[in-house]
Design a protein around this motif. Structure first.
Motif, PDB file in Angstrom:
ATOM      1  N   ALA A 115       8.193  14.814  -3.999  1.00 37.19           N
ATOM      2  CA  ALA A 115       7.795  16.035  -3.306  1.00 37.19           C
ATOM      3  C   ALA A 115       7.148  15.659  -1.975  1.00 37.19           C
ATOM      4  N   SER A 116       7.237  16.552  -0.995  1.00 36.37           N
ATOM      5  CA  SER A 116       6.652  16.286   0.325  1.00 36.37           C
ATOM      6  C   SER A 116       6.034  17.579   0.859  1.00 36.37           C
ATOM      7  N   TYR A 117       4.712  17.536   1.025  1.00 30.74           N
ATOM      8  CA  TYR A 117       3.953  18.692   1.505  1.00 30.74           C
ATOM      9  C   TYR A 117       2.781  18.192   2.341  1.00 30.74           C
ATOM     10  N   GLN A 118       2.179  19.099   3.104  1.00 27.76           N
ATOM     11  CA  GLN A 118       0.933  18.766   3.770  1.00 27.76           C
ATOM     12  C   GLN A 118      -0.137  18.559   2.702  1.00 27.76           C
ATOM     13  N   PHE A 119      -0.886  17.457   2.833  1.00 31.85           N
ATOM     14  CA  PHE A 119      -1.967  17.192   1.882  1.00 31.85           C
ATOM     15  C   PHE A 119      -3.026  16.347   2.569  1.00 31.85           C
TER      16      PHE A 119
ATOM     17  N   TRP B 224       1.156   9.578  -1.646  1.00 40.19           N
ATOM     18  CA  TRP B 224       1.520   8.601  -0.616  1.00 40.19           C
ATOM     19  C   TRP B 224       1.224   9.244   0.740  1.00 40.19           C
ATOM     20  N   PRO B 225       0.080   8.940   1.353  1.00 33.77           N
ATOM     21  CA  PRO B 225      -0.259   9.589   2.619  1.00 33.77           C
ATOM     22  C   PRO B 225       0.674   9.142   3.742  1.00 33.77           C
TER      23      PRO B 225
ATOM     24  N   PHE C 180       4.570  12.751  -1.151  1.00 27.86           N
ATOM     25  CA  PHE C 180       4.323  12.308   0.215  1.00 27.86           C
ATOM     26  C   PHE C 180       3.456  13.365   0.891  1.00 27.86           C
ATOM     27  N   GLY C 181       2.253  12.986   1.285  1.00 25.55           N
ATOM     28  CA  GLY C 181       1.331  13.927   1.908  1.00 25.55           C
ATOM     29  C   GLY C 181       1.337  13.784   3.419  1.00 25.55           C
TER      30      GLY C 181
ATOM     31  N   HIS D  67       0.831  -1.198   0.000  1.00 29.62           N
ATOM     32  CA  HIS D  67       0.000   0.000   0.000  1.00 29.62           C
ATOM     33  C   HIS D  67       0.865   1.247   0.000  1.00 29.62           C
ATOM     34  N   ARG D  68       0.197   2.407  -0.218  1.00 31.33           N
ATOM     35  CA  ARG D  68       0.915   3.656  -0.418  1.00 31.33           C
ATOM     36  C   ARG D  68       1.143   4.425   0.870  1.00 31.33           C
TER      37      ARG D  68
END
Length: 310
Positions: A177-181, A276-277, A213-214, A23-24
Motif C-alpha cells: 500500500a502507498s499513502y501519505q503517512f 517504509w518512509p 510506503f509512507g 534500512h526501510r
C-alpha cells in the motif's frame, strides 16, 4: 558481503525487523526534472548507505522520471530495486486502468528503467468504475508475465483497498500500500486528491499485514521550518494548529537529543513496524539527516507525546 536488493527486498517487505546493514527508507526525488549528475549523486549515496529501493512513477516529471532513474540503474545494475506507479498521464491526471493500457505502460516502464523486472508496481490511483477483481486480475497477470515482482496500490479508499488486498492475498500475493503517512496529519482538502493513511486505511493495512510506503514522511519539509509557508504556490496542507504543536514538541525533543526536529519526526514514523518512509531529499546531506532517525530510540510515552501531547 554487500547486500543484494534483488535478494533481500521481497522478504524484507514482509518483515518487521531488518538487518542493520539495510534500512526501510525509500528514495524519491525530482528525477527527470534536475541534472542527471544531481540524481546520480543521491542515488549512489543512498545505495552506499544501505538503501534498497528507489521510487518513481510513469507520470513524474512529465514522463521523464523513469528514464532518469533508468540511466543510473543501467550503470549500476543490481544496486537498487525500483518501485514505479502507473495510472496517471504525464499531466498527473487519472487514466482508465484497462488491462491493455496498463500492460502497455508497464512495458514502457521496463524500457525506460532498463530493467528486466520491476520490483514493485503500484496503481497510482483507483479506477472506481472497474470491479476490484478485474484490477486484481491485471496485477496478477503482470506478475505471471514476469514483468513485476510485487504489486499494490496507492490512494485507494479504504473499502476498495480491503477488497483488493483480499483478492490478491487469496491468490498468494500480499500487496504493497502507498499513502501519505507522517507525524503531521494533513488537511485532506489541501492534498489535491491524494489520500492520507487514516485510521480506516491503517485498519486494512494491519488486518492484511500489508507493507506501507509512507510518502511525504517528513511532511514536505514542514518540521524543518518555522512559521507559515506555501508549497508550490498553494497553502501548506500540513500547516494546521495540531501540526504546529507537534512541530514544537519535535523541536523540544530534538534539543534534548542533540538532533533536528525533522529527524525526530521521521524517527516517529520509523517506530511503526511495516512502514517504509519515502523521503525526497535534494542533497546527500539531507539523506544523512534522514538516516540519523534510525539512531533515535523513542519510548511509547514519547511517541504518544509527540503525536497527542500527553
Amino acid at each position: 558481503m554487500p547486500h543484494s536488493p534483488l535478494q533481500l527486498l521481497d522478504g524484507l517487505l514482509d518483515q518487521e525487523d531488518m538487518e542493520t546493514a539495510v534500512h526501510r527508507f525509500v528514495l524519491g526525488g525530482p528525477f527527470g526534472a534536475e541534472p542527471a549528475e544531481a540524481s546520480a549523486e543521491r542515488l549512489t549515496h543512498f545505495a552506499d548507505a544501505g538503501g534498497l529501493l528507489v521510487e518513481t512513477s510513469h507520470s513524474y516529471a512529465r514522463g521523464r522520471a523513469e528514464a532518469a532513474v533508468g540511466e543510473w540503474l543501467r550503470g549500476n545494475p543490481g544496486t537498487l530495486g525500483v518501485a514505479t506507479k502507473v495510472g496517471h498521464d504525464t499531466t498527473g491526471a487519472d487514466i482508465p486502468l484497462g488491462r491493455a493500457l496498463v500492460h502497455d505502460h508497464v512495458r514502457a516502464a521496463l524500457g525506460n528503467l532498463g530493467v528486466e523486472v520491476i520490483d514493485v508496481l503500484l496503481y497510482h490511483c483507483d479506477d472506481p468504475a472497474r470491479p476490484v477483481a478485474e484490477l486484481a486480475d491485471t496485477l496478477v497477470g503482470l506478475v505471471e508475465a514476469g514483468y513485476v515482482r510485487r504489486v499494490g496500490a496507492s490512494n485507494w479508499r479504504a473499502e476498495r483497498l480491503s477488497e483488493l488486498a483480499a483478492e490478491l492475498v487469496g491468490r498468494g500475493h500480499t500487496p504493497v500500500a502507498s499513502y501519505q503517512f507522517s507525524l503531521a496529519e494533513p488537511d485532506p482538502a489541501r492534498l489535491e486528491g491524494s489520500l492520507h493513511a487514516d485510521s480506516a486505511v491503517l485498519d486494512v493495512v494491519r488486518e492484511h499485514r500489508l507493507p506501507l510506503f509512507g510518502w511525504s514522511s517528513q511532511a514536505r519539509g514542514f518540521f524543518a521550518h518555522t512559521g507559515t509557508r506555501q508549497v508550490n504556490g498553494r497553502p501548506d496542507p500540513y500547516d494546521t494548529e495540531a501540526n504546529r504543536a507537534r512541530r514544537r514538541r519535535c523541536r523540544e525533543l530534538a534539543a534534548q537529543l542533540g538532533s533536528r526536529p525533522e529527524t525526530v519526526a521521521l524517527a516517529w514514523t520509523l517506530h511503526h513496524p511495516g512502514i517504509w518512509p519515502s523521503i525526497g531529499p535534494r542533497t546527500t546531506e539531507q539523506i544523512d539527516r534522514s538516516l540519523e532517525a534510525r539512531r533515535l530510540t523513542l519510548t511509547d510515552d514519547r511517541l504518544d507525546w509527540l503525536r497527542n501531547g500527553r
